[in-house]
Design an enzyme around this catalytic site. Structure first.
Site, PDB file in Angstrom:
ATOM      1  N   LEU A  30      29.858  29.896  23.231  1.00  0.00           N
ATOM      2  CA  LEU A  30      29.478  29.132  24.420  1.00  0.00           C
ATOM      3  C   LEU A  30      27.997  29.361  24.696  1.00  0.00           C
ATOM      4  O   LEU A  30      27.472  30.449  24.492  1.00  0.00           O
ATOM      5  CB  LEU A  30      30.301  29.607  25.621  1.00  0.00           C
ATOM      6  CG  LEU A  30      31.819  29.432  25.490  1.00  0.00           C
ATOM      7  CD1 LEU A  30      32.529  30.186  26.608  1.00  0.00           C
ATOM      8  CD2 LEU A  30      32.200  27.962  25.505  1.00  0.00           C
ATOM      9  N   ASP A  73      32.903  34.303  20.879  1.00  0.00           N
ATOM     10  CA  ASP A  73      32.134  35.081  21.865  1.00  0.00           C
ATOM     11  C   ASP A  73      32.566  36.542  21.950  1.00  0.00           C
ATOM     12  O   ASP A  73      32.131  37.262  22.854  1.00  0.00           O
ATOM     13  CB  ASP A  73      32.283  34.445  23.257  1.00  0.00           C
ATOM     14  CG  ASP A  73      31.605  33.088  23.352  1.00  0.00           C
ATOM     15  OD1 ASP A  73      30.370  33.062  23.463  1.00  0.00           O
ATOM     16  OD2 ASP A  73      32.299  32.060  23.296  1.00  0.00           O
ATOM     17  N   GLU A  78      31.513  43.152  27.431  1.00  0.00           N
ATOM     18  CA  GLU A  78      31.367  43.489  28.856  1.00  0.00           C
ATOM     19  C   GLU A  78      32.225  42.594  29.751  1.00  0.00           C
ATOM     20  O   GLU A  78      32.745  43.042  30.777  1.00  0.00           O
ATOM     21  CB  GLU A  78      29.894  43.328  29.266  1.00  0.00           C
ATOM     22  CG  GLU A  78      29.661  43.419  30.760  1.00  0.00           C
ATOM     23  CD  GLU A  78      28.218  43.195  31.168  1.00  0.00           C
ATOM     24  OE1 GLU A  78      27.668  44.099  31.819  1.00  0.00           O
ATOM     25  OE2 GLU A  78      27.635  42.144  30.843  1.00  0.00           O
ATOM     26  N   ASP A  79      32.371  41.336  29.351  1.00  0.00           N
ATOM     27  CA  ASP A  79      33.041  40.375  30.234  1.00  0.00           C
ATOM     28  C   ASP A  79      34.535  40.603  30.374  1.00  0.00           C
ATOM     29  O   ASP A  79      35.146  40.106  31.313  1.00  0.00           O
ATOM     30  CB  ASP A  79      32.789  38.943  29.742  1.00  0.00           C
ATOM     31  CG  ASP A  79      31.350  38.524  29.972  1.00  0.00           C
ATOM     32  OD1 ASP A  79      30.780  38.920  31.007  1.00  0.00           O
ATOM     33  OD2 ASP A  79      30.790  37.813  29.116  1.00  0.00           O
ATOM     34  N   ARG A  98      37.916  32.254  26.059  1.00  0.00           N
ATOM     35  CA  ARG A  98      37.660  33.689  25.898  1.00  0.00           C
ATOM     36  C   ARG A  98      38.841  34.563  26.340  1.00  0.00           C
ATOM     37  O   ARG A  98      38.776  35.784  26.222  1.00  0.00           O
ATOM     38  CB  ARG A  98      36.397  34.086  26.672  1.00  0.00           C
ATOM     39  CG  ARG A  98      35.148  33.339  26.187  1.00  0.00           C
ATOM     40  CD  ARG A  98      33.877  33.985  26.688  1.00  0.00           C
ATOM     41  NE  ARG A  98      33.786  35.366  26.249  1.00  0.00           N
ATOM     42  CZ  ARG A  98      32.905  36.249  26.722  1.00  0.00           C
ATOM     43  NH1 ARG A  98      32.037  35.877  27.647  1.00  0.00           N
ATOM     44  NH2 ARG A  98      32.887  37.492  26.281  1.00  0.00           N
ATOM     45  N   ARG A 145      31.794  31.449  36.363  1.00  0.00           N
ATOM     46  CA  ARG A 145      32.806  32.202  35.616  1.00  0.00           C
ATOM     47  C   ARG A 145      33.659  33.144  36.488  1.00  0.00           C
ATOM     48  O   ARG A 145      34.672  33.645  36.031  1.00  0.00           O
ATOM     49  CB  ARG A 145      32.111  33.035  34.532  1.00  0.00           C
ATOM     50  CG  ARG A 145      31.343  32.217  33.504  1.00  0.00           C
ATOM     51  CD  ARG A 145      32.265  31.592  32.470  1.00  0.00           C
ATOM     52  NE  ARG A 145      31.559  30.740  31.528  1.00  0.00           N
ATOM     53  CZ  ARG A 145      30.965  31.169  30.426  1.00  0.00           C
ATOM     54  NH1 ARG A 145      30.971  32.449  30.121  1.00  0.00           N
ATOM     55  NH2 ARG A 145      30.364  30.320  29.625  1.00  0.00           N
ATOM     56  N   HIS A 173      25.451  34.637  34.949  1.00  0.00           N
ATOM     57  CA  HIS A 173      26.099  35.765  35.621  1.00  0.00           C
ATOM     58  C   HIS A 173      25.123  36.441  36.579  1.00  0.00           C
ATOM     59  O   HIS A 173      23.908  36.277  36.457  1.00  0.00           O
ATOM     60  CB  HIS A 173      26.517  36.819  34.588  1.00  0.00           C
ATOM     61  CG  HIS A 173      27.654  36.427  33.706  1.00  0.00           C
ATOM     62  ND1 HIS A 173      27.609  36.559  32.336  1.00  0.00           N
ATOM     63  CD2 HIS A 173      28.891  35.933  33.990  1.00  0.00           C
ATOM     64  CE1 HIS A 173      28.756  36.153  31.810  1.00  0.00           C
ATOM     65  NE2 HIS A 173      29.550  35.770  32.792  1.00  0.00           N
ATOM     66  N   VAL A 268      22.669  32.518  22.797  1.00  0.00           N
ATOM     67  CA  VAL A 268      24.005  32.153  23.313  1.00  0.00           C
ATOM     68  C   VAL A 268      24.329  33.009  24.547  1.00  0.00           C
ATOM     69  O   VAL A 268      25.452  33.448  24.765  1.00  0.00           O
ATOM     70  CB  VAL A 268      25.102  32.266  22.227  1.00  0.00           C
ATOM     71  CG1 VAL A 268      24.985  31.118  21.243  1.00  0.00           C
ATOM     72  CG2 VAL A 268      25.054  33.601  21.500  1.00  0.00           C
ATOM     73  N   CYS A 274      25.769  42.999  27.905  1.00  0.00           N
ATOM     74  CA  CYS A 274      26.927  42.193  27.463  1.00  0.00           C
ATOM     75  C   CYS A 274      27.698  42.818  26.312  1.00  0.00           C
ATOM     76  O   CYS A 274      28.885  42.542  26.140  1.00  0.00           O
ATOM     77  CB  CYS A 274      26.466  40.818  26.980  1.00  0.00           C
ATOM     78  SG  CYS A 274      25.572  39.864  28.192  1.00  0.00           S
TER      79      CYS A 274
END
Length: 285
Positions: A30, A73, A78-79, A98, A145, A173, A268, A274
């Site tokens: 993404l 991704d 981290e996400d 994701r 997000r 973010h 990206v 991240c």
């Protein structure tokens, strides 16, 4: 006392969870804007150097998860998890593509014997890139997000800490333009939206933070660690990438400064924070 936390231990970490990047990242990751193509081989080299800094240079135990070509991704670990002390919140990422990334992270954190909380609510979304933990409290960016319900579940999970929400109008973010550069120090970009977000955080908090303003929003994303025998350590973007911001970091005389390149993954939307989930495991006595 709620909201006070344990600032003395801020930045301590024993483990880092990272994940190899898949070939599919180049074409299918993404991205918030169309731009240059990712040189995947170069991205891999930069990522390996990043992992080497955490492991070989700083002595963290690195848990490296394998890439999954069906999850372009997945390098951006981290996400998918927010870890504080011995508790890990497995998130529900805002991008549906994701969501399956959480499975392998959950497994890895279970092996580290953390207390696992899963975000099961289908109305909730939360990306770890929207979560800024200061050592005293959490700020959660409400972005494309991450939504209010996601922030509420984070607050329920980490009840010892105050949680405040911050609207993220520009940028992917909250941590696309800020991060912690020290125990009481917020690194913040210079853009109008970054400065506006900082003002909101200052108004929300009972605590006064110092700020380190850098010219480039992206370069405000750095990684602070407090490493035994090394003291304050800061991973920041290189002078080749962001010369003016690097000059600001170089004024931090009490920090061991480690410039790290992230130019390929940045295409990206990947930044320094991240690519790892940092964990401070108590040593069993």
């Amino acid at each position: 006392m709620a909201g006070l936390g344990h600032p003395a231990a801020f930045g301590r970490a024993t483990h880092a969870v990272v994940r190899a990047l898949p070939e599919s990242l180049g074409q299918h990751a993404l991205r918030s804007a169309k731009g240059e193509e990712v040189d995947v081989a170069r991205a891999e080299r930069q990522h390996q150097l990043y992992v080497g800094v955490l492991g070989s240079k700083l002595g963290l135990q690195v848990v490296e998860l394998p890439a999954d070509e069906s999850l372009p991704d997945c390098v951006f670990v981290e996400d998918v998890a927010v870890v504080c002390e011995e508790t890990a919140l497995i998130t529900r990422p805002g991008a549906p593509s994701r969501r399956k990334e959480v499975d392998m992270m959950k497994e890895a954190l279970e092996k580290l014997q953390l207390n696992i909380v899963e975000m099961k609510d289908e109305n909730a979304t939360l990306d770890g890139g929207d979560v800024l933990f200061t050592g005293r409290e959490f700020f959660v960016g409400l972005s494309k997000r991450t939504n209010q319900r996601g922030a509420e579940i984070l607050a329920d999970t980490f009840k010892d800490y105050a949680v405040s929400t911050v609207p993220v109008a520009d940028g992917l973010h909250l941590k696309s333009f800020c991060s912690m550069a020290g125990p009481n120090l917020i690194a913040i970009g210079s853009s109008e939206s970054a400065q506006k977000a900082l003002k909101i955080m200052q108004q929300m908090s009972d605590h006064r933070y110092d700020k380190l303003t850098v010219p480039d929003d992206i370069a405000a994303n750095c990684i602070y660690l407090n490493i035994p025998n090394k003291g304050h350590v800061l991973l920041h973007r290189t002078p080749e990438e962001y010369p003016e911001s690097a000059k600001v970091y170089e004024k931090l005389k009490d920090h061991m400064l480690i410039p790290v390149s992230m130019s390929e993954l940045e295409k990206v939307d990947g930044l320094l924070t991240c690519c790892s989930v940092l964990i401070n495991k108590k040593v069993d006595s």
